[in-house]
Write a protein that holds these residues in place. Structure first.
Motif, PDB file in Angstrom:
ATOM      1  N   THR A   1       0.825  -1.204   0.000  1.00  0.00           N
ATOM      2  CA  THR A   1       0.000   0.000   0.000  1.00  0.00           C
ATOM      3  C   THR A   1       0.858   1.252   0.000  1.00  0.00           C
ATOM      4  OG1 THR A   1      -0.080  -0.045   2.387  1.00  0.00           O
ATOM      5  CG2 THR A   1      -1.860  -1.129   1.226  1.00  0.00           C
ATOM      6  N   THR A   2       2.086   1.085   0.430  1.00  0.00           N
ATOM      7  CA  THR A   2       2.998   2.219   0.501  1.00  0.00           C
ATOM      8  C   THR A   2       3.785   2.413  -0.792  1.00  0.00           C
ATOM      9  OG1 THR A   2       4.665   0.774   1.463  1.00  0.00           O
ATOM     10  CG2 THR A   2       3.288   1.998   2.980  1.00  0.00           C
ATOM     11  N   THR A   3       3.447   1.626  -1.799  1.00  0.00           N
ATOM     12  CA  THR A   3       4.182   1.694  -3.068  1.00  0.00           C
ATOM     13  C   THR A   3       4.017   3.046  -3.742  1.00  0.00           C
ATOM     14  OG1 THR A   3       3.897  -0.676  -3.419  1.00  0.00           O
ATOM     15  CG2 THR A   3       4.431   0.676  -5.344  1.00  0.00           C
ATOM     16  N   ASP A   4       2.776   3.480  -3.835  1.00  0.00           N
ATOM     17  CA  ASP A   4       2.506   4.768  -4.459  1.00  0.00           C
ATOM     18  C   ASP A   4       1.148   5.281  -4.004  1.00  0.00           C
ATOM     19  OD1 ASP A   4       0.542   3.384  -5.904  1.00  0.00           O
ATOM     20  OD2 ASP A   4       1.964   2.914  -7.492  1.00  0.00           O
ATOM     21  N   VAL A   5       0.798   6.449  -4.495  1.00  0.00           N
ATOM     22  CA  VAL A   5      -0.444   7.082  -4.067  1.00  0.00           C
ATOM     23  C   VAL A   5      -1.655   6.250  -4.480  1.00  0.00           C
ATOM     24  CG1 VAL A   5      -1.857   9.135  -4.256  1.00  0.00           C
ATOM     25  CG2 VAL A   5       0.609   9.346  -4.171  1.00  0.00           C
ATOM     26  N   PHE A   6      -1.595   5.650  -5.649  1.00  0.00           N
ATOM     27  CA  PHE A   6      -2.725   4.859  -6.124  1.00  0.00           C
ATOM     28  C   PHE A   6      -3.041   3.716  -5.166  1.00  0.00           C
ATOM     29  CE2 PHE A   6      -1.429   6.987 -10.010  1.00  0.00           C
ATOM     30  CZ  PHE A   6      -2.633   7.259 -10.625  1.00  0.00           C
ATOM     31  N   ASN A   7      -1.995   3.053  -4.693  1.00  0.00           N
ATOM     32  CA  ASN A   7      -2.223   1.968  -3.743  1.00  0.00           C
ATOM     33  C   ASN A   7      -2.693   2.510  -2.398  1.00  0.00           C
ATOM     34  OD1 ASN A   7      -1.293  -0.937  -4.664  1.00  0.00           O
ATOM     35  ND2 ASN A   7       0.013   0.528  -5.715  1.00  0.00           N
ATOM     36  N   ALA A   8      -2.166   3.632  -2.010  1.00  0.00           N
ATOM     37  CA  ALA A   8      -2.509   4.175  -0.703  1.00  0.00           C
ATOM     38  C   ALA A   8      -3.983   4.574  -0.615  1.00  0.00           C
ATOM     39  CB  ALA A   8      -1.621   5.373  -0.381  1.00  0.00           C
ATOM     40  N   ILE A   9      -4.498   5.138  -1.689  1.00  0.00           N
ATOM     41  CA  ILE A   9      -5.887   5.614  -1.632  1.00  0.00           C
ATOM     42  C   ILE A   9      -6.891   4.537  -2.026  1.00  0.00           C
ATOM     43  CG2 ILE A   9      -5.218   7.984  -2.130  1.00  0.00           C
ATOM     44  CD1 ILE A   9      -6.309   7.570  -4.970  1.00  0.00           C
ATOM     45  N   ALA A  10      -6.392   3.330  -2.253  1.00  0.00           N
ATOM     46  CA  ALA A  10      -7.323   2.256  -2.595  1.00  0.00           C
ATOM     47  C   ALA A  10      -8.226   1.939  -1.412  1.00  0.00           C
ATOM     48  CB  ALA A  10      -6.559   1.009  -3.040  1.00  0.00           C
ATOM     49  N   GLU A  11      -7.693   2.088  -0.225  1.00  0.00           N
ATOM     50  CA  GLU A  11      -8.471   1.773   0.967  1.00  0.00           C
ATOM     51  C   GLU A  11      -9.426   2.904   1.320  1.00  0.00           C
ATOM     52  OE1 GLU A  11      -9.498  -0.915   4.001  1.00  0.00           O
ATOM     53  OE2 GLU A  11      -8.273  -1.089   2.191  1.00  0.00           O
ATOM     54  N   GLY A  12     -10.678   2.520   1.543  1.00  0.00           N
ATOM     55  CA  GLY A  12     -11.711   3.506   1.825  1.00  0.00           C
ATOM     56  C   GLY A  12     -11.455   4.295   3.091  1.00  0.00           C
TER      57      GLY A  12
ATOM     58  N   ASP B   1     -14.003  -1.788  -6.033  1.00  0.00           N
ATOM     59  CA  ASP B   1     -14.370  -0.529  -6.663  1.00  0.00           C
ATOM     60  C   ASP B   1     -13.240  -0.097  -7.593  1.00  0.00           C
ATOM     61  OD1 ASP B   1     -12.349   0.575  -5.079  1.00  0.00           O
ATOM     62  OD2 ASP B   1     -13.748   1.002  -3.473  1.00  0.00           O
ATOM     63  N   VAL B   2     -13.452   1.018  -8.250  1.00  0.00           N
ATOM     64  CA  VAL B   2     -12.480   1.494  -9.226  1.00  0.00           C
ATOM     65  C   VAL B   2     -11.148   1.832  -8.560  1.00  0.00           C
ATOM     66  CG1 VAL B   2     -12.022   3.259 -10.951  1.00  0.00           C
ATOM     67  CG2 VAL B   2     -14.316   2.358 -10.681  1.00  0.00           C
ATOM     68  N   PHE B   3     -11.204   2.392  -7.364  1.00  0.00           N
ATOM     69  CA  PHE B   3      -9.976   2.765  -6.672  1.00  0.00           C
ATOM     70  C   PHE B   3      -9.071   1.552  -6.462  1.00  0.00           C
ATOM     71  CE2 PHE B   3     -12.701   6.332  -5.629  1.00  0.00           C
ATOM     72  CZ  PHE B   3     -11.845   7.409  -5.690  1.00  0.00           C
ATOM     73  N   ASN B   4      -9.675   0.450  -6.053  1.00  0.00           N
ATOM     74  CA  ASN B   4      -8.876  -0.749  -5.862  1.00  0.00           C
ATOM     75  C   ASN B   4      -8.397  -1.315  -7.191  1.00  0.00           C
ATOM     76  OD1 ASN B   4      -8.810  -1.943  -2.896  1.00  0.00           O
ATOM     77  ND2 ASN B   4     -10.748  -0.864  -3.135  1.00  0.00           N
ATOM     78  N   ALA B   5      -9.222  -1.224  -8.194  1.00  0.00           N
ATOM     79  CA  ALA B   5      -8.866  -1.803  -9.487  1.00  0.00           C
ATOM     80  C   ALA B   5      -7.669  -1.093 -10.108  1.00  0.00           C
ATOM     81  CB  ALA B   5     -10.065  -1.759 -10.429  1.00  0.00           C
ATOM     82  N   ILE B   6      -7.620   0.210  -9.986  1.00  0.00           N
ATOM     83  CA  ILE B   6      -6.534   0.959 -10.634  1.00  0.00           C
ATOM     84  C   ILE B   6      -5.293   1.075  -9.757  1.00  0.00           C
ATOM     85  CG2 ILE B   6      -8.148   2.313 -12.008  1.00  0.00           C
ATOM     86  CD1 ILE B   6      -7.543   4.674 -10.128  1.00  0.00           C
ATOM     87  N   ALA B   7      -5.331   0.427  -8.603  1.00  0.00           N
ATOM     88  CA  ALA B   7      -4.146   0.472  -7.748  1.00  0.00           C
ATOM     89  C   ALA B   7      -2.980  -0.248  -8.418  1.00  0.00           C
ATOM     90  CB  ALA B   7      -4.450  -0.144  -6.385  1.00  0.00           C
ATOM     91  N   GLU B   8      -3.294  -1.277  -9.169  1.00  0.00           N
ATOM     92  CA  GLU B   8      -2.243  -2.054  -9.822  1.00  0.00           C
ATOM     93  C   GLU B   8      -1.736  -1.355 -11.077  1.00  0.00           C
ATOM     94  OE1 GLU B   8       0.251  -5.417  -9.853  1.00  0.00           O
ATOM     95  OE2 GLU B   8      -1.151  -4.591  -8.384  1.00  0.00           O
ATOM     96  N   GLY B   9      -0.419  -1.235 -11.147  1.00  0.00           N
ATOM     97  CA  GLY B   9       0.183  -0.540 -12.275  1.00  0.00           C
ATOM     98  C   GLY B   9      -0.104  -1.197 -13.618  1.00  0.00           C
ATOM     99  N   SER B  10      -0.068  -2.502 -13.656  1.00  0.00           N
ATOM    100  CA  SER B  10      -0.323  -3.186 -14.929  1.00  0.00           C
ATOM    101  C   SER B  10      -1.712  -2.847 -15.449  1.00  0.00           C
ATOM    102  CB  SER B  10      -0.206  -4.697 -14.745  1.00  0.00           C
ATOM    103  OG  SER B  10       1.104  -5.044 -14.363  1.00  0.00           O
ATOM    104  N   ARG B  11      -2.649  -2.743 -14.549  1.00  0.00           N
ATOM    105  CA  ARG B  11      -4.007  -2.430 -14.999  1.00  0.00           C
ATOM    106  C   ARG B  11      -4.086  -0.997 -15.507  1.00  0.00           C
ATOM    107  NH1 ARG B  11      -5.652  -6.305 -10.898  1.00  0.00           N
ATOM    108  NH2 ARG B  11      -5.686  -4.743  -9.277  1.00  0.00           N
ATOM    109  N   ARG B  12      -3.357  -0.105 -14.879  1.00  0.00           N
ATOM    110  CA  ARG B  12      -3.331   1.259 -15.413  1.00  0.00           C
ATOM    111  C   ARG B  12      -2.679   1.265 -16.795  1.00  0.00           C
ATOM    112  NH1 ARG B  12      -1.755   2.390 -10.195  1.00  0.00           N
ATOM    113  NH2 ARG B  12       0.355   3.038 -10.760  1.00  0.00           N
ATOM    114  N   ASN B  13      -1.637   0.470 -16.952  1.00  0.00           N
ATOM    115  CA  ASN B  13      -0.996   0.382 -18.267  1.00  0.00           C
ATOM    116  C   ASN B  13      -1.963  -0.135 -19.322  1.00  0.00           C
ATOM    117  OD1 ASN B  13       1.415   1.338 -17.273  1.00  0.00           O
ATOM    118  ND2 ASN B  13       2.232  -0.706 -16.877  1.00  0.00           N
ATOM    119  N   ILE B  14      -2.733  -1.117 -18.948  1.00  0.00           N
ATOM    120  CA  ILE B  14      -3.711  -1.664 -19.891  1.00  0.00           C
ATOM    121  C   ILE B  14      -4.704  -0.584 -20.294  1.00  0.00           C
ATOM    122  CG2 ILE B  14      -5.657  -3.257 -20.095  1.00  0.00           C
ATOM    123  CD1 ILE B  14      -4.053  -5.296 -18.518  1.00  0.00           C
TER     124      ILE B  14
END
Lengths: 117, 117
Positions: free
Chosen positions: A6-17, B9-22
């Motif tokens: 979760t600490t990888t980047d902002v996208f992972n950090a904000i995934a959690e509600g 949700d979308v926030f969790n889905a886009i947490a992964e870099g590969s998915r953002r790349n896709i």
DNA sequence: AGATCATATGTCCATATGGGAATGTGTCAA
DNA sequence: TTGACACATTCCCATATGGACATATGATCT
């Protein structure tokens, strides 16, 4: 490998509600950990841990005042998210939506109803 | 509980870099799975699985053409992310940045200040 | 010095993960 | 039909997680 930290980047950090809720709570201004605990009604250790994650990606910063710790949002860290999402802005406009409808129509020659799950 | 599912949700889905790349790859228009595989140089099963996640949160849609499956972005699903990040826009502006600098300054007894205790 | 408040850290566990590899499913061509 | 192609699904596993709970740290007050 497992899921990225979760600490990888902002996208992972904000995934959690809960972490998004914390950021929203801090949106109004600085707040101490205890205030966040009261507002969100979460156990204090949980809040501290979430704040730790948010801090590690620089989404929040804090200063110490007496025995309290006042946290505040560093909105700049969210700009990349904003910009990235914005780069798809063209995809939620009328033109492309109609194209999407057309494609969806072509795909499903029959039903108009029924969402999967 | 463990971490929320990527399909939550979308926030969790886009947490992964590969998915953002896709998603970025699909930003230019429809593409078949094989094209994504070629462009991103990922194993095909991985791409399919990622696409499954993206589909489950309606970030992508697809239609079948022959034995290929053409995926496309549903940008509208990203609007909530955009809007949420945008709600912090005020926090990445000059005014508040200066305030932040001030607070950071206050936090660090950096200057010519004597030690008290 | 204690006692107390405010916060951080550590331990435990059920759970979902992404990657790898193999296999299943469906479509087209010969 | 058989075979090749395009894609989806399943299995396994190391790993990080968030929640609950207990405990440590650190500052303030008496």
């Amino acid at each position: 490998m497992a899921r990225a930290a979760t600490t990888t980047d902002v996208f992972n950090a904000i995934a959690e509600g809960s972490r998004r809720n914390i950021l929203e709570t801090l949106s109004g201004g600085e707040a101490a950990v205890g205030e966040i605990v009261d507002r969100l009604r979460l156990p204090q250790p949980q809040v501290s841990k979430h704040l730790g994650v948010l801090r590690s990606v620089d989404l929040v910063r804090c200063r110490t005042v007496g025995r309290r710790r006042l946290y505040r949002v560093n909105g700049a860290a969210l700009k990349p998210v904003h910009d990235w999402a914005r780069s798809f802005e063209g995809h939620w406009n009328a033109q492309l939506d109609r194209l999407d409808d057309l494609l969806t129509e072509l795909q499903q020659p029959d039903s108009h109803e029924g969402e999967a799950q």
